[in-house]
Design a protein around this motif. Structure first.
Motif, PDB file in Angstrom:
ATOM      1  N   CYS A 276     -14.394  13.435   1.758  1.00  0.00           N
ATOM      2  CA  CYS A 276     -15.637  13.571   1.423  1.00  0.00           C
ATOM      3  C   CYS A 276     -16.480  13.234   0.462  1.00  0.00           C
ATOM      4  CB  CYS A 276     -16.696  15.302   2.801  1.00  0.00           C
ATOM      5  SG  CYS A 276     -15.595  15.436   3.774  1.00  0.00           S
ATOM      6  N   SER A 277     -16.474  14.401  -0.916  1.00  0.00           N
ATOM      7  CA  SER A 277     -17.328  14.662  -2.290  1.00  0.00           C
ATOM      8  C   SER A 277     -15.992  13.327  -2.247  1.00  0.00           C
ATOM      9  CB  SER A 277     -18.054  15.251  -2.312  1.00  0.00           C
ATOM     10  OG  SER A 277     -16.604  16.226  -3.074  1.00  0.00           O
ATOM     11  N   THR A 278     -15.392  13.627  -2.773  1.00  0.00           N
ATOM     12  CA  THR A 278     -14.253  12.519  -3.709  1.00  0.00           C
ATOM     13  C   THR A 278     -13.901  12.000  -2.684  1.00  0.00           C
ATOM     14  OG1 THR A 278     -12.579  14.519  -2.190  1.00  0.00           O
ATOM     15  CG2 THR A 278     -12.822  15.215  -4.101  1.00  0.00           C
ATOM     16  N   VAL A 279     -12.522  11.150  -3.374  1.00  0.00           N
ATOM     17  CA  VAL A 279     -12.468   9.393  -3.031  1.00  0.00           C
ATOM     18  C   VAL A 279     -11.167   9.148  -3.235  1.00  0.00           C
ATOM     19  CG1 VAL A 279     -14.322   8.371  -3.899  1.00  0.00           C
ATOM     20  CG2 VAL A 279     -12.850   9.069  -5.829  1.00  0.00           C
ATOM     21  N   PRO A 280     -10.588   8.606  -2.616  1.00  0.00           N
ATOM     22  CA  PRO A 280      -8.897   8.269  -2.728  1.00  0.00           C
ATOM     23  C   PRO A 280      -8.351   7.864  -3.467  1.00  0.00           C
ATOM     24  CG  PRO A 280      -9.501   7.470  -0.186  1.00  0.00           C
ATOM     25  CD  PRO A 280     -10.864   8.089  -1.633  1.00  0.00           C
ATOM     26  N   GLY A 281      -9.242   6.603  -4.616  1.00  0.00           N
ATOM     27  CA  GLY A 281      -8.804   6.229  -5.584  1.00  0.00           C
ATOM     28  C   GLY A 281      -8.107   7.837  -7.004  1.00  0.00           C
ATOM     29  N   PHE A 282      -8.686   9.172  -6.730  1.00  0.00           N
ATOM     30  CA  PHE A 282      -8.507   9.691  -6.988  1.00  0.00           C
ATOM     31  C   PHE A 282      -6.583  10.297  -7.810  1.00  0.00           C
ATOM     32  CE2 PHE A 282     -12.579  12.815  -7.538  1.00  0.00           C
ATOM     33  CZ  PHE A 282     -13.032  11.472  -8.290  1.00  0.00           C
ATOM     34  N   GLY A 283      -6.349   9.588  -6.502  1.00  0.00           N
ATOM     35  CA  GLY A 283      -4.864   9.421  -6.635  1.00  0.00           C
ATOM     36  C   GLY A 283      -4.063  11.042  -5.851  1.00  0.00           C
ATOM     37  N   PHE A 284      -4.592  11.827  -4.468  1.00  0.00           N
ATOM     38  CA  PHE A 284      -4.231  12.805  -3.854  1.00  0.00           C
ATOM     39  C   PHE A 284      -4.147  12.363  -2.765  1.00  0.00           C
ATOM     40  CE2 PHE A 284      -6.241  13.819  -7.764  1.00  0.00           C
ATOM     41  CZ  PHE A 284      -4.802  15.129  -8.913  1.00  0.00           C
ATOM     42  N   THR A 285      -3.793  10.677  -2.175  1.00  0.00           N
ATOM     43  CA  THR A 285      -3.363  10.508  -0.432  1.00  0.00           C
ATOM     44  C   THR A 285      -2.805  10.726  -0.322  1.00  0.00           C
ATOM     45  OG1 THR A 285      -3.378   8.437  -1.883  1.00  0.00           O
ATOM     46  CG2 THR A 285      -5.053   8.774  -1.028  1.00  0.00           C
ATOM     47  N   PRO A 286      -2.221  11.720   0.931  1.00  0.00           N
ATOM     48  CA  PRO A 286      -1.251  11.056   1.430  1.00  0.00           C
ATOM     49  C   PRO A 286       0.086  10.506   1.761  1.00  0.00           C
ATOM     50  CG  PRO A 286      -3.147  10.456   3.578  1.00  0.00           C
ATOM     51  CD  PRO A 286      -3.367  10.826   2.167  1.00  0.00           C
ATOM     52  N   LEU A 287       1.371  11.546   1.592  1.00  0.00           N
ATOM     53  CA  LEU A 287       2.708  10.237   1.214  1.00  0.00           C
ATOM     54  C   LEU A 287       3.237  10.333   2.526  1.00  0.00           C
ATOM     55  CD1 LEU A 287       3.320  11.910  -2.117  1.00  0.00           C
ATOM     56  CD2 LEU A 287       2.219   9.120  -1.411  1.00  0.00           C
ATOM     57  N   SER A 288       2.759  10.357   3.392  1.00  0.00           N
ATOM     58  CA  SER A 288       4.001  11.089   4.592  1.00  0.00           C
ATOM     59  C   SER A 288       3.253   9.546   5.062  1.00  0.00           C
ATOM     60  CB  SER A 288       3.874  11.220   6.257  1.00  0.00           C
ATOM     61  OG  SER A 288       3.223  12.739   5.426  1.00  0.00           O
ATOM     62  N   GLU A 289       5.225   8.949   5.881  1.00  0.00           N
ATOM     63  CA  GLU A 289       5.327   7.532   6.154  1.00  0.00           C
ATOM     64  C   GLU A 289       3.814   7.117   8.038  1.00  0.00           C
ATOM     65  OE1 GLU A 289       8.794   7.255   7.913  1.00  0.00           O
ATOM     66  OE2 GLU A 289       9.852   7.208   5.930  1.00  0.00           O
ATOM     67  N   ASP A 290       3.770   7.929   8.259  1.00  0.00           N
ATOM     68  CA  ASP A 290       2.391   7.873   9.113  1.00  0.00           C
ATOM     69  C   ASP A 290       1.439   8.845   8.594  1.00  0.00           C
ATOM     70  OD1 ASP A 290       0.806   7.398  11.324  1.00  0.00           O
ATOM     71  OD2 ASP A 290       1.964   8.579  12.907  1.00  0.00           O
TER      72      ASP A 290
END
Length: 334
Positions: A276-290
């Motif tokens: 929502c207010s944060t963005v994937p570019g901060f570097g806390f995205t999921p690391l699962s294969e799916d």
């Protein structure tokens, strides 16, 4: 280092999600130094996800009575005579522990106020325009020490009793939803979760996960759902590791940018993360294969409004959350 690394301490006294991401570094160290004793220092409350860990000795720092407990933990750590202390935290107290640990070598980030007293320091930069995942930022602390030259996925280790505890919830196909977040602007609204649940095919059981404090929002979602009987509130009823054991076999885990996202990564569980207010570019995205990421499609000048979010939308409209439709979330289980 000419002498072998026989005993290593990693410090991460921040939030639960940070502790889970820190296990990536420990997994990498285990590969590079299989005979080394690995220790992990976390704040009180976060040790629950590391219970009976197969290769870690876990230390707990209680921030209540901070000065007294700080002295105690430093004195205890000094007795261990560490070859290497790696500080993942960027705040003063962790710097004090690092400097006074008595370790032969210390490493940490330049943002730490006491970093000048570390043996080796590294840049920690969060830049949404030049994304680097947090596990990679952490990995640079040991990049020159690791023969693999590649970070590992974070990992947690539920025990057999945790799997036994959740076996009864796995009789049918199921979906897990962790709808809450400490920060309101990182949390997809209740109405949106209800809309999603009502659109999920009827042959899925739905479990709402979270900490004890999340039970209220989960109960509200359950009561607002059209078919509340297929929605079970497990918030506060499962330990973190039992929740991980359940998430591991879910057809999909729906989460915010919060700790359950990292639970999924640590279990390599299917996950769809709503930002929502944060963005994937901060570097806390999921690391699962799916793994899938869902966010607002239209550019918003106010987004991101901060690294951690706020208790309410600074602009008053909360478009970053309300503008997200349920369709991309449904696609992840289609």
């Amino acid at each position: 280092m000419s002498r072998p690394l026989n005993k290593i301490l990693v410090i991460q006294t921040a939030f639960l999600g940070d502790v889970i991401l820190g296990t990536s570094l420990l997994e990498s160290l285990r590969v590079s130094y299989p005979n080394a004793e690995l220790h992990y220092l976390v704040r009180k409350g976060n040790e629950t996800v590391l219970k009976n860990h197969p290769f870690l000795k876990v230390w707990v720092f209680d921030k209540k009575n901070k000065i007294r407990n700080l002295i105690r933990i430093i004195l205890s750590l000094r007795k261990e005579k560490f070859d290497l202390v790696i500080n993942l935290q960027r705040f003063f107290t962790s710097g004090v522990i690092t400097v006074l640990s008595g370790a032969r070598q210390t490493r940490g980030f330049q943002k730490n106020p006491l970093s000048r007293l570390f043996n080796y320091t590294f840049i920690h930069k969060i830049d949404a325009d030049s994304p680097v995942h947090e596990v990679e930022r952490n990995y640079q602390l040991i990049g020159d020490l690791s023969p693999s030259k590649k970070s590992a996925r974070p990992r947690l280790y539920p025990l057999p009793n945790h799997y036994d505890e959740v076996r009864k919830y796995k009789e049918n196909r199921f979906i897990c939803i962790a709808p809450a977040s400490v920060w309101h602007t990182k949390q997809w609204p209740v109405s949106k979760w209800v809309e999603l649940i009502d659109a999920i095919p009827d042959d899925f059981d739905i479990y709402l996960l979270g900490a004890p404090g999340d039970s209220t929002i989960c109960e509200q979602i359950q009561s607002d759902a059209q078919n509340e009987k297929r929605v079970t509130v497990l918030a506060g009823k499962l330990s973190p590791l039992a929740s991980c054991a359940l998430m591991q076999d879910a057809a999909m885990n729906y989460v915010n940018d919060s700790a359950p996202l990292h639970f999924a990564s640590a279990m390599n569980a299917a996950v769809t993360a709503v930002f929502c207010s944060t963005v994937p570019g901060f570097g806390f995205t999921p690391l699962s294969e799916d793994a899938s990421i869902v966010e607002v499609r239209e550019p918003l000048s106010c987004r991101p409004c901060g690294l951690h979010g706020h208790q309410k939308c600074p602009e008053g409209h909360f478009k970053c959350a309300l503008s997200i439709s349920i369709e991309p979330l449904l696609e992840s289980i289609s």
